[in-house]
Design a protein around this motif. Structure first.
Motif, PDB file in Angstrom:
ATOM      1  N   LEU A 237     -16.039  22.345  42.465  1.00 49.84           N
ATOM      2  CA  LEU A 237     -16.391  23.180  41.300  1.00 49.84           C
ATOM      3  C   LEU A 237     -16.474  24.650  41.680  1.00 49.84           C
ATOM      4  N   GLU A 238     -16.979  24.910  42.865  1.00 47.67           N
ATOM      5  CA  GLU A 238     -17.060  26.280  43.366  1.00 47.67           C
ATOM      6  C   GLU A 238     -15.670  26.889  43.515  1.00 47.67           C
TER       7      GLU A 238
ATOM      8  N   SER B 143     -17.507  11.720  38.898  1.00 53.78           N
ATOM      9  CA  SER B 143     -18.549  12.703  38.576  1.00 53.78           C
ATOM     10  C   SER B 143     -17.952  13.964  37.961  1.00 53.78           C
TER      11      SER B 143
ATOM     12  N   ARG C 256     -22.226  14.494  46.229  1.00 53.63           N
ATOM     13  CA  ARG C 256     -22.852  15.730  45.723  1.00 53.63           C
ATOM     14  C   ARG C 256     -22.227  16.971  46.340  1.00 53.63           C
ATOM     15  N   LEU C 257     -22.113  16.989  47.665  1.00 53.46           N
ATOM     16  CA  LEU C 257     -21.561  18.164  48.350  1.00 53.46           C
ATOM     17  C   LEU C 257     -20.101  18.398  47.999  1.00 53.46           C
ATOM     18  N   GLN C 258     -19.325  17.304  47.922  1.00 54.71           N
ATOM     19  CA  GLN C 258     -17.898  17.444  47.641  1.00 54.71           C
ATOM     20  C   GLN C 258     -17.658  17.934  46.219  1.00 54.71           C
ATOM     21  N   SER C 259     -18.406  17.401  45.268  1.00 53.08           N
ATOM     22  CA  SER C 259     -18.260  17.840  43.874  1.00 53.08           C
ATOM     23  C   SER C 259     -18.610  19.320  43.731  1.00 53.08           C
ATOM     24  N   GLU C 260     -19.696  19.730  44.376  1.00 57.47           N
ATOM     25  CA  GLU C 260     -20.117  21.140  44.313  1.00 57.47           C
ATOM     26  C   GLU C 260     -19.064  22.055  44.907  1.00 57.47           C
ATOM     27  N   LYS C 261     -18.460  21.639  46.012  1.00 56.03           N
ATOM     28  CA  LYS C 261     -17.451  22.462  46.676  1.00 56.03           C
ATOM     29  C   LYS C 261     -16.211  22.642  45.809  1.00 56.03           C
TER      30      LYS C 261
END
Length: 494
Positions: A19-20, A61, A12-17
């Motif tokens: 995409l950011e 993901s 979750r954290l890696q995907s969000e980072k």
């Protein structure tokens, strides 16, 4: 086994980072992907709970937004460089990973062969890929690199490389190992994108060293031990400290190259403040998914010791230098650990001294330690694994698992058909025989199903094992180490 790492949190954290970071540019990011997409066994060992394919799951993901470019150095193809944890050449590993990526439904774009100088092995590799319908590109050495930025960022430099057509917002540029040319491929693409009016971005994904752990944290020290042959050294990022007043960790090659990379990025993008430090370029969130620091510290200390044994055996067999051995010894001293902290070692050494032949010990979680010795029939590894599955299955030690009726034709095949001088059943032979016996023998079947329980167990051999046995142990997930001693005076096999 205790867990120190949360996979779901990491994904979750890696995907969000990521995409950011994509959003900071024109919805186009070239991500230099260090480490391994699959089978990151180093990470699983130092971060208990880390799934070997978690990075691939993270990309799944982002499946609809990403595509993958593989990069391989032509020089590595020419010298047949081997991926140590699997014992296969880099070129073979690229093919293996492409097959797995396709099987998962991830978008495979192409393969880039870098540092091309007309190597015959590179030509053969390219022809094979082309005939399988996979796009390939050739990159030569970049003119002007590393000092003449004006030439590097020109049609003579990066512009001389062919442009790779991509269609997804995230382009993952990965490789089978270090020094493959991932950075140059990313920057070459960036140059072409800006010429086409696309404000694309660049970022770096590197699991180790972990930037938000202390410099001398065992997880980071284990990375130094793993790359001792490359001379990588963890360092405080001076650029990040100067700019933000924050202490972060990076490694010497990234820190040394940062002024060059920053100059090139500035020349391409026209933005002098795009990144102010090597840490700025990174997107790694592994440190934020550690849930038990003590577990990870202990696991990493054990990995440092394993790396010492690996380096010592490489030196003994002529596959490595003494510098790596001395470097890891220094790291062990700094972390106040020694080979005595690897408990399984003494059992293998004592067994070998007692029986006067090579021996292997396997430490079973909650079940103690079993040993096995070499015999005229089978290798020490084979004996130890059979004894281990017997103990896990609560089978009497004197119970025969392998039927002589099954073993006889295997021995005959090796001796009379294959013409082997010294017939001794390897671990692969024994596991094949066990699987056949399991079809008709319920006791053998019970033992056979216990093989999967060996994953994550520690093992040690009193001498350097044949690569065939070491390879099977690795496939079983057993963390095997060896004393840096030869088991015999025979030259063949070492």
């Amino acid at each position: 086994m205790k867990k120190g790492f949360d996979n779901d949190l990491y994904i979750r954290l890696q995907s969000e980072k990521i995409l950011e970071r994509i959003k900071k540019f024109d919805n186009k990011l070239y991500l230099e992907f260090g480490g391994k997409l699959f089978d990151d066994m180093h990470a699983t060992r130092v971060l208990p709970g880390f799934a070997s394919d978690v990075k691939c799951k993270m990309l799944l993901s982002l499946k609809d937004k990403s595509e993958i470019i593989f990069v391989i150095n032509a020089a590595d193809l020419e010298r047949n460089k081997i991926r140590a944890d699997f014992g296969i050449p880099y070129g073979t590993d690229v093919l293996r990973q492409i097959d797995k990526l396709r099987g998962l439904g991830l978008n495979m774009n192409s393969v880039v062969v870098t540092q091309y100088l007309g190597q015959a092995a590179a030509d053969k590799f390219i022809n094979k890929l082309n005939r399988h319908g996979l796009r390939t590109y050739i990159h030569h050495k970049t003119k002007g690199y590393p000092t003449d930025v004006d030439v590097i960022v020109s049609d003579e430099g990066y512009g001389a490389n062919p442009y790779i057509e991509t269609s997804k917002p995230l382009v993952v540029v990965t490789a089978p190992g270090p020094g493959s040319g991932k950075l140059a491929t990313c920057l070459s693409q960036l140059y072409h994108e800006y010429k086409r009016g696309v404000r694309a971005g660049y970022a770096k994904f590197e699991t180790f060293p972990i930037w938000n752990l202390p410099l001398r944290h065992p997880v980071n020290v284990a990375y130094e031990a793993a790359t001792a042959d490359l001379g990588d050294i963890n360092m405080i990022d001076p650029y990040h400290l100067e700019t933000y007043g924050l202490t972060t960790v990076n490694y010497n090659r990234d820190i040394e190259c940062f002024p060059i990379v920053k100059s090139i990025l500035t020349k391409i993008t026209g933005d002098d403040n795009l990144y102010n430090s090597p840490t700025d370029m990174g997107v790694n969130m592994a440190g934020c998914a550690i849930i038990d620091d003590d577990v990870c510290r202990e696991a990493s200390n054990q990995e440092i010791i394993r790396r010492y044994y690996k380096a010592a055996c490489d030196y003994k067999t002529g596959n490595g230098g003494s510098e790596a051995v001395e470097r890891i010894r220094l790291l062990m001293n700094q972390n106040k650990i020694s080979i005595e902290d690897r408990k399984v070692v003494k059992y293998a050494v004592e067994k070998a001294e007692k029986c006067g032949c090579s021996a292997v010990a396997i430490e079973l979680d909650g079940k103690g330690t079993v040993t096995g010795r070499a015999s005229k029939l089978m290798s020490a590894c084979s004996s130890a694994v059979l004894n281990a599955v017997k103990l896990l299955s609560n089978i009497e030690d004197d119970m025969l698992l392998l039927s002589p009726i099954i073993l006889a034709p295997i021995i005959q095949l090796k001796k009379e058909v294959l013409g082997e001088d010294k017939v001794k059943l390897s671990l692969g032979d024994v596991l094949t025989a066990l699987s056949i016996c399991a079809a008709t023998n319920p006791i053998a079947e019970k033992a056979f199903h216990m093989l999967e329980c060996l994953r994550g167990c520690e093992a040690h051999a009193s001498c350097i094992l044949p690569e065939s046995d070491q390879g099977v142990m690795r496939k079983l997930g057993v963390n095997i180490t060896c004393e840096p001693e030869f088991g015999s005076k025979d030259l063949y096999g070492f």
